[in-house]
Design a protein around this motif. Structure first.
Motif, PDB file in Angstrom:
ATOM      1  N   ASN A 112       0.820  -1.207   0.000  1.00  0.00           N
ATOM      2  CA  ASN A 112       0.000   0.000   0.000  1.00  0.00           C
ATOM      3  C   ASN A 112       0.859   1.263   0.000  1.00  0.00           C
ATOM      4  OD1 ASN A 112      -3.131  -0.531   0.396  1.00  0.00           O
ATOM      5  ND2 ASN A 112      -2.065  -2.129   1.531  1.00  0.00           N
ATOM      6  N   ILE A 113       1.992   1.232   0.700  1.00  0.00           N
ATOM      7  CA  ILE A 113       2.871   2.402   0.736  1.00  0.00           C
ATOM      8  C   ILE A 113       3.526   2.626  -0.624  1.00  0.00           C
ATOM      9  CG2 ILE A 113       5.022   3.296   1.691  1.00  0.00           C
ATOM     10  CD1 ILE A 113       4.214   2.061   4.371  1.00  0.00           C
ATOM     11  N   TYR A 114       4.174   1.578  -1.178  1.00  0.00           N
ATOM     12  CA  TYR A 114       4.854   1.724  -2.470  1.00  0.00           C
ATOM     13  C   TYR A 114       3.858   2.035  -3.587  1.00  0.00           C
ATOM     14  CZ  TYR A 114       9.134  -0.161  -0.402  1.00  0.00           C
ATOM     15  OH  TYR A 114      10.254  -0.350   0.371  1.00  0.00           O
ATOM     16  N   ASN A 115       2.720   1.368  -3.556  1.00  0.00           N
ATOM     17  CA  ASN A 115       1.733   1.573  -4.609  1.00  0.00           C
ATOM     18  C   ASN A 115       1.174   3.005  -4.558  1.00  0.00           C
ATOM     19  OD1 ASN A 115       0.330   0.466  -6.833  1.00  0.00           O
ATOM     20  ND2 ASN A 115      -1.497   0.177  -5.588  1.00  0.00           N
ATOM     21  N   LYS A 116       0.903   3.505  -3.363  1.00  0.00           N
ATOM     22  CA  LYS A 116       0.396   4.866  -3.220  1.00  0.00           C
ATOM     23  C   LYS A 116       1.439   5.887  -3.678  1.00  0.00           C
ATOM     24  CE  LYS A 116      -2.472   8.082  -1.859  1.00  0.00           C
ATOM     25  NZ  LYS A 116      -3.738   8.331  -2.580  1.00  0.00           N
ATOM     26  N   GLN A 117       2.716   5.642  -3.388  1.00  0.00           N
ATOM     27  CA  GLN A 117       3.768   6.555  -3.823  1.00  0.00           C
ATOM     28  C   GLN A 117       3.852   6.610  -5.345  1.00  0.00           C
ATOM     29  OE1 GLN A 117       7.133   4.933  -1.700  1.00  0.00           O
ATOM     30  NE2 GLN A 117       6.945   6.409  -0.035  1.00  0.00           N
ATOM     31  N   VAL A 118       3.714   5.459  -6.007  1.00  0.00           N
ATOM     32  CA  VAL A 118       3.750   5.437  -7.470  1.00  0.00           C
ATOM     33  C   VAL A 118       2.536   6.158  -8.044  1.00  0.00           C
ATOM     34  CG1 VAL A 118       3.624   3.927  -9.503  1.00  0.00           C
ATOM     35  CG2 VAL A 118       5.139   3.343  -7.601  1.00  0.00           C
ATOM     36  N   LEU A 119       1.355   5.890  -7.494  1.00  0.00           N
ATOM     37  CA  LEU A 119       0.134   6.495  -8.011  1.00  0.00           C
ATOM     38  C   LEU A 119       0.113   8.011  -7.778  1.00  0.00           C
ATOM     39  CD1 LEU A 119      -2.397   3.765  -6.812  1.00  0.00           C
ATOM     40  CD2 LEU A 119      -1.787   4.269  -9.189  1.00  0.00           C
ATOM     41  N   GLN A 120       0.753   8.464  -6.694  1.00  0.00           N
ATOM     42  CA  GLN A 120       0.757   9.894  -6.389  1.00  0.00           C
ATOM     43  C   GLN A 120       1.584  10.699  -7.379  1.00  0.00           C
ATOM     44  OE1 GLN A 120       2.011  10.008  -2.245  1.00  0.00           O
ATOM     45  NE2 GLN A 120       0.000  10.756  -1.610  1.00  0.00           N
ATOM     46  N   VAL A 121       2.714  10.162  -7.834  1.00  0.00           N
ATOM     47  CA  VAL A 121       3.627  10.946  -8.665  1.00  0.00           C
ATOM     48  C   VAL A 121       3.279  10.882 -10.150  1.00  0.00           C
ATOM     49  CG1 VAL A 121       5.500  10.661  -7.019  1.00  0.00           C
ATOM     50  CG2 VAL A 121       5.273   9.035  -8.903  1.00  0.00           C
ATOM     51  N   LEU A 122       2.453   9.931 -10.557  1.00  0.00           N
ATOM     52  CA  LEU A 122       2.094   9.848 -11.969  1.00  0.00           C
ATOM     53  C   LEU A 122       1.266  11.064 -12.380  1.00  0.00           C
ATOM     54  CD1 LEU A 122       1.189   6.059 -12.378  1.00  0.00           C
ATOM     55  CD2 LEU A 122       3.220   7.233 -13.209  1.00  0.00           C
ATOM     56  N   PRO A 123       1.567  11.650 -13.528  1.00  0.00           N
ATOM     57  CA  PRO A 123       0.801  12.831 -13.957  1.00  0.00           C
ATOM     58  C   PRO A 123      -0.620  12.499 -14.364  1.00  0.00           C
ATOM     59  CG  PRO A 123       2.335  12.160 -15.659  1.00  0.00           C
ATOM     60  CD  PRO A 123       2.642  11.316 -14.465  1.00  0.00           C
TER      61      PRO A 123
END
Length: 398
Positions: A112-123
């Motif tokens: 959940n942490i890694y996935n949220k970090q990836v989803l947050q930075v995607l434009p």
């Protein structure tokens, strides 16, 4: 009289000879009389009576393994305890099970942490692409497992594939909507909404299977629905796309569970263990996700596109790969744990897992949470726990 006595003596000697012959393969001191607990191992092979709908689809699929006979299954269900049956037993089995649960929780937290970090930075929101990437990573791990002969390769028939394909479709779409929700709202709120899964289980079981829940089970849904509504009203990151995506994930996951019971219950199937069932569903889910990804988002997750956004490509790919590894690992552990404990125990452990994930995500991302929001989340999780205990107290007939 002498002939009768001789006949009786010969029959006794024959019985004694048969007992001594069969006892060569038994432990010292074992009795030749039939034992009632001889049928208990059948319980461990999955012959116990299952609840109406399990929290995981693979457990339902594996639960449809052919029984030896209906009488043996009934005898095993009567003789074996109604609670969980841990594989291996003893202190070593308990320690192993505890280690698996801890690893299950940790992998879920890190996913959940890694996935949220990836989803947050995607434009752009790319839930289909992220889902395909996660399933592709899991498929690579599975093919390596089969190629290295770490686990036997399953032999599938066309009929089996036709029955597993709908489960794979539900698994893939449920993951898509989960990623969509995680990209829109806080991790804690997504898992609070996903705690309403029992509501959909009861609704879909009544619609597809005709199973009417008891008044107590219906009563346990009140704090679940009320808690989710209360948490939604006070959630800072609330938006309707994130809310309905989490709800759609619940609906798809529970439809998958209920339909797997309807499609596979009571039919003869070739034996397949839980790891291979999970592996086949993962590979099929990946194949089904490819056309949806291309149709909905194109090939957006490309190096050229990511470099044009100014993102750190190496760091993004590493975090996405770690999220894919944790995603595959925690789901596989979930099914392995379910093979060792009862479905109700697994449901309770899953409820505790949601608490751990919500608390850890709030602390890591420093998510603002009001007392009313915390009350709603706690009420929903308490309702899930109550639902699990009531299902254990009065299981539905299969």
């Amino acid at each position: 009289m002498q002939r009768a006595a001789a006949s009786l003596a010969s029959s006794r000697s024959a019985a004694a000879w048969a007992c001594s012959t069969t006892s060569r393969h038994a432990a010292a001191g074992a009795s030749c009389s039939p034992r009632r607990d001889a049928l208990v191992p059948l319980r461990i092979r999955g012959l116990e009576q299952r609840p109406a709908a399990l929290p995981m689809s693979l457990s339902l699929l594996s639960g449809s393994r052919p029984a030896r006979t209906e009488k043996a299954a009934a005898a095993a269900a009567e003789l074996a305890p109604a609670d969980e049956v841990a594989a291996g037993g003893g202190i070593a089995g308990t320690v192993q099970l505890g280690a698996m649960i801890v690893a299950w929780y940790l992998l879920n937290i890190y996913f959940n942490i890694y996935n949220k970090q990836v989803l947050q930075v995607l434009p752009l929101p790319l839930p289909y692409t992220i889902t395909a990437f996660q399933l592709a990573f899991g498929s690579l791990v599975i093919f390596f497992m089969w190629a290295a002969k770490l686990h036997p390769v399953p032999k599938l028939s066309a009929a089996q594939l036709a029955k597993i394909a709908p489960l794979a479709a539900g698994h893939m779409l449920g993951t898509v909507f989960t990623n969509m929700s995680l990209g829109m709202v806080a991790v804690s709120f997504t898992h609070t909404v996903k705690a309403s899964e029992p509501f959909f289980t009861v609704l879909l079981s009544a619609f597809f299977l005709g199973e009417v829940p008891s008044p107590l089970v219906l009563g346990s849904l009140v704090p679940i629905v009320g808690g989710v509504a209360l948490a939604s009203l006070t959630e800072v990151s609330f938006n309707w796309v994130g809310f309905w995506s989490a709800m759609a994930s619940n609906l798809l996951n529970q439809t998958r569970n209920v339909l797997s019971k309807r499609l596979l219950g009571g039919e003869e199937e070739e034996f397949m263990d839980d790891i291979n069932l999970f592996s086949v569903i993962t590979v099929l889910s990946f194949l089904l996700s490819l056309p949806l990804m291309i149709f909905a988002e194109g090939v957006s997750f490309s190096p050229a596109f990511l470099q044009s956004t100014g993102l750190n490509l190496q760091e993004l790919c590493v975090r996405a790969a770690l999220a894919g590894l944790c995603f595959h690992g925690y789901q596989k552990l979930s099914y392995m744990i379910l093979a060792r404990v009862s479905p109700v125990t697994h449901s309770v452990a899953n409820c505790v897992k949601r608490v751990v994930v919500i608390v850890s995500s709030v602390l890591f991302f420093r998510t603002p949470i009001s007392p009313v929001n915390a009350l709603g989340t706690g009420a929903a999780l308490a309702g899930v726990y109550l639902y699990s205990r009531l299902k254990k107290a009065k299981p539905k007939s299969s």
